[in-house]
Scaffold this motif. Structure first.
Motif, short mmCIF file in Angstrom:
data_model
loop_
_atom_site.label_atom_id
_atom_site.label_comp_id
_atom_site.label_asym_id
_atom_site.label_seq_id
_atom_site.Cartn_x
_atom_site.Cartn_y
_atom_site.Cartn_z
N ASP A 295 0.82 -1.21 0.00
CA ASP A 295 0.00 0.00 0.00
C ASP A 295 0.86 1.27 0.00
OD1 ASP A 295 -2.47 -1.16 -0.20
OD2 ASP A 295 -2.95 -1.06 1.94
N GLY A 296 2.09 1.16 0.52
CA GLY A 296 2.96 2.33 0.55
C GLY A 296 3.82 2.50 -0.68
N MET A 297 3.72 1.55 -1.62
CA MET A 297 4.61 1.57 -2.79
C MET A 297 4.36 2.78 -3.69
SD MET A 297 7.16 -0.16 -3.83
CE MET A 297 8.16 -0.48 -5.28
N ALA A 298 3.11 3.17 -3.85
CA ALA A 298 2.79 4.31 -4.74
C ALA A 298 3.45 5.58 -4.22
CB ALA A 298 1.29 4.49 -4.85
N GLY A 299 3.41 5.79 -2.91
CA GLY A 299 4.04 6.97 -2.32
C GLY A 299 5.55 6.94 -2.48
N TRP A 300 6.14 5.75 -2.34
CA TRP A 300 7.59 5.63 -2.51
C TRP A 300 8.00 5.95 -3.95
CZ3 TRP A 300 10.72 2.36 -5.46
CH2 TRP A 300 12.08 2.39 -5.16
N VAL A 301 7.25 5.42 -4.92
CA VAL A 301 7.55 5.70 -6.32
C VAL A 301 7.43 7.19 -6.60
CG1 VAL A 301 6.77 5.35 -8.71
CG2 VAL A 301 6.90 3.40 -7.14
N ALA A 302 6.39 7.82 -6.06
CA ALA A 302 6.22 9.26 -6.27
C ALA A 302 7.43 10.04 -5.74
CB ALA A 302 4.94 9.74 -5.59
N GLN A 303 7.93 9.65 -4.59
CA GLN A 303 9.10 10.33 -4.04
C GLN A 303 10.33 10.12 -4.91
OE1 GLN A 303 9.49 12.43 -1.62
NE2 GLN A 303 7.49 12.32 -0.61
N SER A 315 5.64 19.18 -15.04
CA SER A 315 4.53 18.57 -15.76
C SER A 315 4.83 17.08 -15.95
CB SER A 315 4.32 19.25 -17.12
OG SER A 315 5.50 19.16 -17.91
N VAL A 316 3.82 16.26 -15.67
CA VAL A 316 4.00 14.81 -15.73
C VAL A 316 2.90 14.19 -16.58
CG1 VAL A 316 4.15 12.67 -14.39
CG2 VAL A 316 5.01 14.80 -13.40
N ALA A 336 -3.71 5.44 -9.37
CA ALA A 336 -4.45 6.60 -8.89
C ALA A 336 -3.80 7.15 -7.61
CB ALA A 336 -5.90 6.23 -8.63
N ASP A 337 -3.34 6.25 -6.74
CA ASP A 337 -2.64 6.69 -5.53
C ASP A 337 -1.33 7.39 -5.89
OD1 ASP A 337 -4.67 5.47 -4.18
OD2 ASP A 337 -3.48 3.80 -3.40
N LEU A 342 1.88 12.40 -6.52
CA LEU A 342 2.59 13.36 -7.37
C LEU A 342 1.96 14.74 -7.29
CD1 LEU A 342 3.23 11.14 -10.54
CD2 LEU A 342 4.97 12.05 -8.99
N LYS A 343 0.63 14.77 -7.31
CA LYS A 343 -0.05 16.07 -7.18
C LYS A 343 0.25 16.70 -5.83
CE LYS A 343 -3.95 15.19 -10.31
NZ LYS A 343 -5.44 15.01 -10.39
#
Length: 423
Positions: A295-303, A315-316, A336-337, A342-343
């Motif tokens: 569940d935390g993977m999306a946040g890690w990728v965003a970072q 812009s992405v 979506a997460d 990213l936003k």
């Protein structure tokens, strides 16, 4: 006394119910029931928005379609295939199963009157005990009939993998269970008629329920390990794909890969098992640890992507929103997460997906999809879901969408090293 001609009613015509109903209709008089009138109208025109059944098969099928429970003929089998999601606190939400049980309970009296001794088979993923301890009392209360005497229970866990054209309902082994040995025989004969993979007779309904929920929990835990090592190796500036390529040469290394774990099953089912464990006073540490990592993977990728930009918003373009490649399924999409993360870091995000339904994306995630071919120039282009359309474009064409000084990122390493960043 002449045995009535077998009839089947399938309740819920989504990714699971429709392929099952179409397969059953080849062998039995089958009705498909779904409360979504738009869905029924589309199917009657031969269109399956899930992409599981093509137009030719749909229009050729003898399956009767209806949104009205009263229009369903008395049946020998009522098969419930409705979704079993989780709520905002990651607790099982059995509301749809309960509602379907009430619907079926109102339908079975005519079948009993005809001497059919109906079997209600649940395919929805649940924790052990739901069929007998939750659904049976609802069926009895609403129908006024007695479980084990007037009607009977069965469970056969669904094994549909959206977009998978190899492990289809007519080829896989179906786990079956029944309230009595005689009912087990009836359920086994039903499913054995539609699959070349045969059936496995579980020792009990609870055992069949448990088998399903651990199948997905096991995958979730294995992927969580891959995601954890991806994070460790990322901190070492070491490609996890290079490591896995070497490790997979060992004969007993399990070929799992890192990534975002979404969809209706793997990202949901472990919470059903952990919930039941906690009710029993147990502490399911491994299951919940795996869920926490994934569940935390999306946040890690965003970072990581934010770091690729030197910590500066830009812009992405995110390519792909569905939970896996080449399917329109948006349920529990972790992309979506990632977009939300990213936003939250200040990036201006554009989303493109040739398979996703724009209305569903807007309704579920408040996202507007870019239409047509991907276009524009962006500081970061992320191939999040490697749909075949994107792979056909290739790394060079995708790179043409990158502005000067920007980067091309490939979440799953699908471009074969043609990106600036991957896990």
């Amino acid at each position: 006394m002449t045995t009535p001609t077998p009839r089947v009613t399938v309740i819920g015509l989504g990714y699971v119910g429709l392929p099952l109903a179409v397969a059953l209709a080849k062998q039995f008089e089958t009705t498909g029931l779904d409360i979504d009138t738009r869905r029924i109208d589309e199917l009657k025109r031969g269109h399956d928005r899930t992409g599981e059944i093509d137009r030719e098969r749909m229009t050729a099928s003898s399956l009767t379609l209806t949104a009205d429970p009263a229009a369903c003929l008395p049946s020998d089998f009522y098969i419930v295939t409705v979704p079993t999601p989780i709520d905002g606190q990651n607790r099982p939400d059995l509301g749809l199963v309960e509602k379907a049980s009430r619907t079926v309970a109102k339908m079975i009296a005519p079948a009993v009157a005809e001497g059919r001794a109906p079997v209600i088979v649940y395919e929805s993923t649940v924790y052990p005990g739901v069929t007998e301890d939750l659904c049976a009392p609802i069926l009895e209360e609403v129908s006024g009939l007695v479980s084990g005497e007037d009607f009977f229970l069965g469970y056969s866990p669904e094994r549909i993998n959206p977009g998978d054209r190899e492990h289809t309902i007519d080829k896989i082994t179906k786990v079956v269970s029944g309230q009595t040995p005689e009912v087990l025989d009836r359920v086994a004969n039903l499913y054995n008629a539609i699959t070349s993979g045969g059936v496995f007779r579980a020792k009990s309904i609870k055992a069949a329920e448990a088998a399903k929920v651990i199948e997905n929990a096991q995958r979730d835990i294995n992927i969580a390990f891959m995601n954890e090592i991806a994070q460790i190796f990322g901190a070492m500036d070491l490609s996890v794909w290079d490591v896995l390529e070497a490790a997979r040469t060992k004969w007993n290394f399990l070929p799992f890969s890192p990534g975002l774990v979404g969809g209706h099953c793997i990202g949901v089912d472990p919470y059903y098992l952990s919930h039941r464990a906690e009710v029993l006073g147990l502490d399911p540490q491994v299951i919940l640890a795996g869920r926490g990592v994934n569940d935390g993977m999306a946040g890690w990728v965003a970072q990581r992507l934010h770091g690729l930009r030197g910590g500066k918003p830009g812009s992405v373009l995110v390519l792909g929103l569905t939970f896996k490649e080449d399917v329109p399924d948006l349920r529990n999409s972790k992309v979506a997460d990632l977009i939300d993360a990213l936003k939250g870091l200040g990036h201006d995000v554009t989303v493109h997906d040739p398979h996703a339904d724009p209305d569903e994306a807007a309704h579920e995630y408040e996202l507007t999809l870019q239409g047509g071919e991907p276009s524009g120039a962006y500081d970061l282009v992320l191939l999040a879901v490697p749909h075949r359309e994107y792979l056909a474009l290739g790394a060079s064409t995708l790179r043409s969408l990158v502005a000067d000084g920007g980067s091309l990122a490939d979440l799953k390493g699908a471009l074969g090293g043609g990106a600036d960043w991957t896990l």
